[in-house]
Design a protein around this motif. Structure first.
Motif, PDB file in Angstrom:
ATOM      1  N   ARG A 250       0.840  -1.198   0.000  1.00  0.00           N
ATOM      2  CA  ARG A 250       0.000   0.000   0.000  1.00  0.00           C
ATOM      3  C   ARG A 250       0.878   1.253   0.000  1.00  0.00           C
ATOM      4  N   PRO A 251       0.428   2.284  -0.661  1.00  0.00           N
ATOM      5  CA  PRO A 251       1.147   3.550  -0.526  1.00  0.00           C
ATOM      6  C   PRO A 251       1.163   4.005   0.932  1.00  0.00           C
ATOM      7  N   VAL A 252       2.298   4.533   1.355  1.00  0.00           N
ATOM      8  CA  VAL A 252       2.422   5.130   2.689  1.00  0.00           C
ATOM      9  C   VAL A 252       2.211   6.626   2.533  1.00  0.00           C
ATOM     10  N   MET A 253       1.270   7.182   3.312  1.00  0.00           N
ATOM     11  CA  MET A 253       0.903   8.590   3.177  1.00  0.00           C
ATOM     12  C   MET A 253       1.117   9.274   4.519  1.00  0.00           C
ATOM     13  N   LEU A 254       2.071  10.197   4.545  1.00  0.00           N
ATOM     14  CA  LEU A 254       2.543  10.787   5.798  1.00  0.00           C
ATOM     15  C   LEU A 254       2.240  12.277   5.852  1.00  0.00           C
TER      16      LEU A 254
ATOM     17  N   TYR B 111      11.308  12.335  -2.129  1.00  0.00           N
ATOM     18  CA  TYR B 111      11.047  10.940  -2.472  1.00  0.00           C
ATOM     19  C   TYR B 111       9.561  10.659  -2.689  1.00  0.00           C
ATOM     20  N   ALA B 112       8.710  11.621  -2.432  1.00  0.00           N
ATOM     21  CA  ALA B 112       7.265  11.403  -2.565  1.00  0.00           C
ATOM     22  C   ALA B 112       6.854  11.400  -4.037  1.00  0.00           C
ATOM     23  N   ASP B 113       5.928  10.512  -4.391  1.00  0.00           N
ATOM     24  CA  ASP B 113       5.365  10.497  -5.743  1.00  0.00           C
ATOM     25  C   ASP B 113       4.386  11.653  -5.929  1.00  0.00           C
ATOM     26  N   ILE B 114       3.564  11.894  -4.919  1.00  0.00           N
ATOM     27  CA  ILE B 114       2.573  12.970  -4.929  1.00  0.00           C
ATOM     28  C   ILE B 114       2.615  13.647  -3.570  1.00  0.00           C
TER      29      ILE B 114
ATOM     30  N   PHE C 222       1.021  19.294   4.471  1.00  0.00           N
ATOM     31  CA  PHE C 222       1.238  18.395   3.349  1.00  0.00           C
ATOM     32  C   PHE C 222       0.851  16.959   3.703  1.00  0.00           C
ATOM     33  N   LEU C 223       0.246  16.270   2.742  1.00  0.00           N
ATOM     34  CA  LEU C 223       0.053  14.822   2.812  1.00  0.00           C
ATOM     35  C   LEU C 223       0.901  14.227   1.695  1.00  0.00           C
ATOM     36  N   SER C 224       1.976  13.542   2.068  1.00  0.00           N
ATOM     37  CA  SER C 224       2.966  13.063   1.102  1.00  0.00           C
ATOM     38  C   SER C 224       2.765  11.571   0.853  1.00  0.00           C
ATOM     39  N   VAL C 225       2.812  11.184  -0.423  1.00  0.00           N
ATOM     40  CA  VAL C 225       2.523   9.808  -0.842  1.00  0.00           C
ATOM     41  C   VAL C 225       3.827   9.125  -1.246  1.00  0.00           C
ATOM     42  N   PHE C 226       4.203   8.053  -0.529  1.00  0.00           N
ATOM     43  CA  PHE C 226       5.423   7.298  -0.819  1.00  0.00           C
ATOM     44  C   PHE C 226       5.030   5.918  -1.342  1.00  0.00           C
ATOM     45  N   TYR C 227       5.370   5.670  -2.604  1.00  0.00           N
ATOM     46  CA  TYR C 227       5.001   4.400  -3.229  1.00  0.00           C
ATOM     47  C   TYR C 227       6.128   3.875  -4.105  1.00  0.00           C
ATOM     48  N   GLY C 228       6.635   4.693  -5.017  1.00  0.00           N
ATOM     49  CA  GLY C 228       7.737   4.282  -5.880  1.00  0.00           C
ATOM     50  C   GLY C 228       9.073   4.325  -5.168  1.00  0.00           C
ATOM     51  N   GLN C 229       9.188   5.170  -4.157  1.00  0.00           N
ATOM     52  CA  GLN C 229      10.426   5.310  -3.393  1.00  0.00           C
ATOM     53  C   GLN C 229      10.082   5.458  -1.913  1.00  0.00           C
ATOM     54  N   ASP C 230      11.080   5.216  -1.080  1.00  0.00           N
ATOM     55  CA  ASP C 230      10.942   5.428   0.359  1.00  0.00           C
ATOM     56  C   ASP C 230      11.971   6.441   0.822  1.00  0.00           C
TER      57      ASP C 230
ATOM     58  N   SER D 237       9.312   5.831   6.023  1.00  0.00           N
ATOM     59  CA  SER D 237       8.190   5.324   5.232  1.00  0.00           C
ATOM     60  C   SER D 237       8.271   3.811   5.037  1.00  0.00           C
ATOM     61  N   ALA D 238       9.461   3.271   4.806  1.00  0.00           N
ATOM     62  CA  ALA D 238       9.594   1.820   4.632  1.00  0.00           C
ATOM     63  C   ALA D 238       9.296   1.088   5.935  1.00  0.00           C
ATOM     64  N   ALA D 239       9.705   1.658   7.061  1.00  0.00           N
ATOM     65  CA  ALA D 239       9.440   1.037   8.355  1.00  0.00           C
ATOM     66  C   ALA D 239       7.943   0.995   8.649  1.00  0.00           C
ATOM     67  N   LEU D 240       7.220   2.035   8.244  1.00  0.00           N
ATOM     68  CA  LEU D 240       5.772   2.030   8.446  1.00  0.00           C
ATOM     69  C   LEU D 240       5.117   0.947   7.587  1.00  0.00           C
ATOM     70  N   SER D 241       5.590   0.776   6.367  1.00  0.00           N
ATOM     71  CA  SER D 241       5.049  -0.280   5.520  1.00  0.00           C
ATOM     72  C   SER D 241       5.305  -1.660   6.135  1.00  0.00           C
ATOM     73  N   ARG D 242       6.493  -1.868   6.669  1.00  0.00           N
ATOM     74  CA  ARG D 242       6.791  -3.143   7.332  1.00  0.00           C
ATOM     75  C   ARG D 242       5.908  -3.340   8.554  1.00  0.00           C
ATOM     76  N   TYR D 243       5.660  -2.268   9.287  1.00  0.00           N
ATOM     77  CA  TYR D 243       4.816  -2.345  10.480  1.00  0.00           C
ATOM     78  C   TYR D 243       3.410  -2.816  10.109  1.00  0.00           C
ATOM     79  N   VAL D 244       2.874  -2.298   8.998  1.00  0.00           N
ATOM     80  CA  VAL D 244       1.549  -2.722   8.549  1.00  0.00           C
ATOM     81  C   VAL D 244       1.534  -4.225   8.313  1.00  0.00           C
ATOM     82  N   SER D 245       2.537  -4.750   7.623  1.00  0.00           N
ATOM     83  CA  SER D 245       2.612  -6.197   7.364  1.00  0.00           C
ATOM     84  C   SER D 245       2.777  -6.986   8.657  1.00  0.00           C
ATOM     85  N   GLU D 246       3.585  -6.477   9.571  1.00  0.00           N
ATOM     86  CA  GLU D 246       3.823  -7.170  10.844  1.00  0.00           C
ATOM     87  C   GLU D 246       2.561  -7.261  11.691  1.00  0.00           C
ATOM     88  N   GLN D 247       1.647  -6.332  11.501  1.00  0.00           N
ATOM     89  CA  GLN D 247       0.383  -6.366  12.243  1.00  0.00           C
ATOM     90  C   GLN D 247      -0.613  -7.342  11.639  1.00  0.00           C
TER      91      GLN D 247
END
Length: 304
Positions: A1-5, A22-25, A38-46, A118-128
């Motif tokens: 999933r995109p991480v949006m911070l 590093y944000a796509d949008i 700002f709401l920053s979208v991280f998907y292609g890069q972290d 951003s990558a750590a948050l994505s891993r956290y989602v999977s770990e949950q």
């Protein structure tokens, strides 16, 4: 999933921001008292460091669902938190929930209190044990070919108030718009200069391929609380696009709650953005927009 911070722009002590390169949008919108966030979208890069992280707003619920994302934010007031959690469930993750390296720091009310990975948050989602599979993100069009019908768009200035200024200046060498921001040595003097906005992670000036201004309806619930009608725009509202030093007029719309924002040219065909990153300013419908010198345009934000 995109991480949006969520990343703050005020107070100024929190600048230069971290990780926005590093944000796509990046969605850029008004939050009250002449300030924006700002709401920053991280998907292609972290980015290993994003921030300063600040509180969520109601519109984040709509934007995050549209991109099938996960929201990382600082604490929010009870009413806003109820909206975010009601819409996003477990995919609304505050800095209280996920420890460092996801969110490092304690106080989001401090200008430099909390930063995210951003990558750590994505891993956290999977770990949950949550579904972290890619979202369906069809709808946006990109092309290296410059669309026809553009005007000179070598610069665009965004003013949320007179002393909250962003300038995007087209750089032919890189083919991107470089970001400048106001600097005030003494906040009481009301004197400022425009300086390059540097990403503290890369130590380079912020540069985006596209700058997009969309018109939307704001409803003020309190001086620092607003509803922004994003999902209600299914038929198309005005938009202005800047790419390759050119300005284009068109519209934007959202077909359904789980689909990304789409952009159209004046004929109703999909507008092709330049490949790369896109900065989207959400302007109130009463905002002024004019050409202040040849090829340089200015948006001055007004509610609603």
């Amino acid at each position: 999933r995109p991480v949006m911070l969520k990343v703050s722009n005020f107070p100024r002590e929190g600048r230069p921001h971290a990780g926005l390169s590093y944000a796509d949008i990046v969605f850029d919108y008004y939050i009250g008292y002449g300030t924006n966030r700002f709401l920053s979208v991280f998907y292609g890069q972290d980015s290993p460091r994003v921030g300063p992280i600040r509180s969520g707003r109601r519109v984040d619920a709509e934007l995050v669902n549209m991109y099938g994302g996960v929201l990382g934010y600082g604490s929010a007031d009870n009413d806003t938190d109820a909206v975010l959690r009601g819409a996003l469930g477990d995919y609304a993750i505050s800095h209280h929930q996920a420890p460092c390296p996801v969110f490092c720091g304690e106080d989001t009310h401090s200008a430099t209190g909390v930063f995210a990975d951003s990558a750590a948050l994505s891993r956290y989602v999977s770990e949950q044990g949550l579904d972290n599979s890619p979202a369906q993100l069809d709808g946006m069009r990109f092309s290296d070919e410059l669309p026809a019908g553009g005007q000179n768009g070598r610069g665009v200035n965004i003013l949320f108030n007179f002393f909250n200024r962003a300038e995007w200046r087209y750089d032919p060498a890189s083919g991107r718009y470089l970001r400048w921001i106001e600097y005030m040595e003494n906040e009481d003097s009301q004197e400022f200069e425009m300086i390059p906005l540097i990403d503290s992670v890369t130590s380079r000036q912020l540069a985006f391929s596209n700058v997009v201004i969309i018109s939307a309806y704001y409803t003020e619930l309190a001086p620092s609380a607003h509803e922004i009608d994003i999902l209600g725009n299914t038929r198309g509202l005005p938009a202005v696009f800047f790419r390759d030093g050119q300005k284009f007029s068109g519209t934007w719309a959202v077909a359904q709650a789980s689909s990304p924002m789409r952009f159209y040219d004046e004929s109703g065909a999909d507008f092709a953005l330049k490949p790369g990153s896109t900065w989207v300013v959400i302007a109130g419908f009463s905002s002024s927009f004019r050409e202040i010198e040849p090829g340089v345009w200015e948006l001055f934000f007004f509610l609603p």
